[in-house]
Structures are given as C-alpha cells and as structure tokens.
Write a protein that holds these residues in place. Sequence first.
Motif, short mmCIF file in Angstrom:
data_model
loop_
_atom_site.label_atom_id
_atom_site.label_comp_id
_atom_site.label_asym_id
_atom_site.label_seq_id
_atom_site.Cartn_x
_atom_site.Cartn_y
_atom_site.Cartn_z
N LEU A 164 0.86 -1.25 0.00
CA LEU A 164 0.01 0.15 -0.12
C LEU A 164 0.79 1.40 -0.08
O LEU A 164 0.46 2.25 -0.65
CB LEU A 164 -0.99 0.28 1.13
N GLY A 165 1.78 1.15 0.71
CA GLY A 165 2.82 2.19 0.59
C GLY A 165 3.54 2.96 -0.67
O GLY A 165 3.28 4.12 -0.75
N VAL A 166 3.86 1.81 -1.61
CA VAL A 166 4.47 2.47 -2.71
C VAL A 166 3.37 3.08 -3.65
O VAL A 166 3.49 4.16 -4.32
CB VAL A 166 4.88 1.33 -3.67
N GLY A 167 2.03 2.86 -3.54
CA GLY A 167 0.87 3.29 -4.26
C GLY A 167 0.73 4.61 -3.72
O GLY A 167 0.46 5.82 -4.38
N SER A 168 0.68 4.66 -2.20
CA SER A 168 0.19 5.94 -1.46
C SER A 168 1.69 6.98 -1.65
O SER A 168 1.17 8.18 -1.83
CB SER A 168 0.42 5.65 0.03
N PHE A 169 2.64 6.44 -1.88
CA PHE A 169 3.99 7.55 -2.20
C PHE A 169 3.49 8.22 -3.58
O PHE A 169 3.84 9.22 -3.94
CB PHE A 169 5.24 6.57 -2.33
N VAL A 170 3.05 7.45 -4.68
CA VAL A 170 2.93 7.92 -5.77
C VAL A 170 1.57 8.98 -5.81
O VAL A 170 1.55 10.08 -6.23
CB VAL A 170 2.56 6.76 -7.07
N VAL A 171 0.64 8.60 -5.06
CA VAL A 171 -0.52 9.56 -4.93
C VAL A 171 -0.24 10.81 -4.22
O VAL A 171 -0.59 11.78 -4.81
CB VAL A 171 -1.58 8.78 -4.28
N ALA A 172 0.74 10.79 -3.23
CA ALA A 172 1.05 11.67 -2.39
C ALA A 172 2.03 12.59 -3.35
O ALA A 172 1.57 14.02 -3.07
CB ALA A 172 1.91 11.44 -1.03
N ASN A 173 2.82 12.17 -4.03
CA ASN A 173 3.74 13.09 -4.92
C ASN A 173 2.73 13.67 -5.97
O ASN A 173 2.98 14.76 -6.59
CB ASN A 173 4.69 12.09 -5.60
N ALA A 174 2.03 12.97 -6.58
CA ALA A 174 0.96 13.62 -7.62
C ALA A 174 0.31 14.67 -7.12
O ALA A 174 -0.15 15.51 -7.70
CB ALA A 174 0.06 12.39 -8.01
N LEU A 175 -0.42 14.53 -5.89
CA LEU A 175 -1.21 15.64 -5.43
C LEU A 175 -0.42 17.11 -5.32
O LEU A 175 -1.20 18.09 -5.32
CB LEU A 175 -1.91 15.29 -4.10
N VAL A 176 0.52 16.99 -4.92
CA VAL A 176 1.46 18.19 -4.68
C VAL A 176 2.51 18.38 -5.69
O VAL A 176 3.31 19.06 -5.79
CB VAL A 176 2.18 18.24 -3.21
N SER A 177 2.37 17.84 -7.09
CA SER A 177 3.36 17.79 -7.97
C SER A 177 3.34 19.07 -8.58
O SER A 177 2.27 19.96 -8.40
CB SER A 177 3.00 16.73 -8.94
N ARG A 178 4.35 19.15 -9.47
CA ARG A 178 4.56 20.50 -10.22
C ARG A 178 3.29 20.78 -11.14
O ARG A 178 2.61 21.61 -11.63
CB ARG A 178 5.56 20.53 -11.08
N GLN A 179 2.93 19.36 -11.88
CA GLN A 179 1.76 19.41 -12.80
C GLN A 179 0.34 19.75 -12.07
O GLN A 179 -0.31 20.45 -12.63
CB GLN A 179 1.49 17.96 -13.39
N ALA A 180 0.17 19.20 -10.78
CA ALA A 180 -1.06 19.80 -10.18
C ALA A 180 -0.91 21.00 -9.78
O ALA A 180 -2.12 21.50 -9.64
CB ALA A 180 -0.94 18.85 -8.67
N ARG A 181 0.07 21.76 -9.33
CA ARG A 181 0.15 23.16 -9.14
C ARG A 181 0.28 23.83 -10.44
O ARG A 181 0.15 25.08 -10.57
CB ARG A 181 1.25 23.30 -8.40
N ASN A 182 0.14 23.40 -11.54
CA ASN A 182 0.01 23.72 -12.87
C ASN A 182 1.36 25.02 -13.02
O ASN A 182 1.16 25.79 -13.96
CB ASN A 182 -1.36 24.67 -13.15
#
Length: 288
Positions: free
Chosen positions: A3-21
Amino acid sequence: MDLGVGSFVVANALVSRQARNITSMRWKAALKSISPLVFLGFARLISTSGVDYQVHVGEYGVHWNFFFTLAAVSILTSIIRIHPKYCGIVGMLVLAGYQVWLNFGLNEYLTSDERSADIIGQNKEGVYSIFGYWGMYLIGVSLGYFLFHDLSSKGKIRSSQVVKVWVLATSFWILAIILDSYVERVSRRMCNFAYVMLVFGQNFQVISILTLAGSISHDKNLVLEEAFNQNMLGAFLVANILTGLVNLSVDTLSASPLAAFMILVAYTFNLCMLAGLAQFSGVRIKFW
C-alpha cells in the motif's frame, strides 16, 4: 509496503508541479530530477544482491524495483505533457486500457513463472505495472489540481472541500470493491484498476481524517504531519532501510503476534523520530 508504494505515488501527484500547473521542466532539468531515482534503483539492486537480501522476483522482477518505476513514471510525465484539467480523463483511459489488456491474457502472463531472457521478460511485473502507476499518477495530478491548487477556486469554502474529499474517499472505496468483486482481484503486483482505486480510497480516507484534525487545530498543520510533508522521499528511504534491517535481523515469518506488534511500535517510533529530527535540523531530501 504494498500500500505504501501506491500511496507514495498518490502523495507526490497531489502536490506535484503538474498539479500546481507550474510550467513543465525542460529536458535537462527533468533528467536531473530523474537521475537520483535511477541511482537509488541501482543502489538498491547492488546492495540487496551484495548482502543476499531476500527479494521475491514476483514483486517487480529480477532486476527491477520501485525506484525504477518512479523514474519511468517521471519520464512518461515529462514526455507526454497533459494539462492537469485533463490528466484525470487520460489517467482513467490508461487504466481502463491496461485493465482490458490484463483481462485478455496479460494477467496470466504476469502471474506465471514464464520469463524470457530479455530485460523486459526478466522484469515483466515491474515493466508492465508502469502503466498502472502512470494512470494512478495522472488521476492524482487531476485531483490535486481541482481540490487544492486550482487558482479559480481559491475563494471556495473550506467545508465544501472537506465534503468533496469525504465523497471521493467513499467513491473510491466503492469502486475498489466493485472492481475487486467483478473485474479482477486487487493486485499490487500488476497495479491493476482495483489496486489503484484501493490506494486512492485509503489515501483519501486518511486525508478526510486529517481534515477533521485541521479543523480542530484551526488550519494549522500538526508538527509530525509537517515533518513528513517536508521530507516525503527521505521518510520513504528511511522506511525502506528500517524494513530491510528488520528483515535481516528477525525471522519475521515465525515472529509471534506480540513480537510483531513490538517491532511495529519500534519501527513507527524510530521513523517518526527521524522525520521529526530532520524537520528540526532543517534537513530536506528533495530532487524535483
């Protein structure tokens, strides 16, 4: 850790450069940000081989590990640039297409003992699961953009965001149950659709609980929460090292429930303590 590896991907995606446009990095900067992940991947491969560490080839393959997966997702994101508004749609399409491929025989190949001599065949689980993790990342980017970083909605009421997070958490859990029951059982090994929904359900459930804590603390982040936010990669690396130390020093398969509980308590305490010390000392491990 499944579960941790998937959670790491999700956490990074939510605050990523792309998410912040934020404007995408140029190729040189992108390669620079990816190179540490590749280095960590090879370092893990060499170190586990050197100490004869138990590695189940059915997880990622003979040579592959999660750091290579992170690097691959970063490369795909850099090559195929998608506006965060449309990342969710593209991510769902990627996952749907990948799930169809799995159902039409790919899952049997990935779960079999069949391995060809080429690099892809040797690392089939890790290579093919990239599609699942990429779809997961794209959905996370879209959710991060609409929930937390959309400039057009800065004035929206916090309570409405909280409600949306709770609704999303419930929806993801329902989807995970449906997919697990009627499409394919949850599999981190293949990173299938059900696994992705499970990861999102669990993560948004945690975020939902944290929103309550945030309301109680009047929008002020908890100290430990802030410590992990500032050092997600560092905490992830320390967690991996601690897990490795436990596996090398303890016969985990024959450990009693009490011993397992005490190990988890010690593991959690040390991880939180090190994250807190890093925050207090101003140490931050970040490459992108």
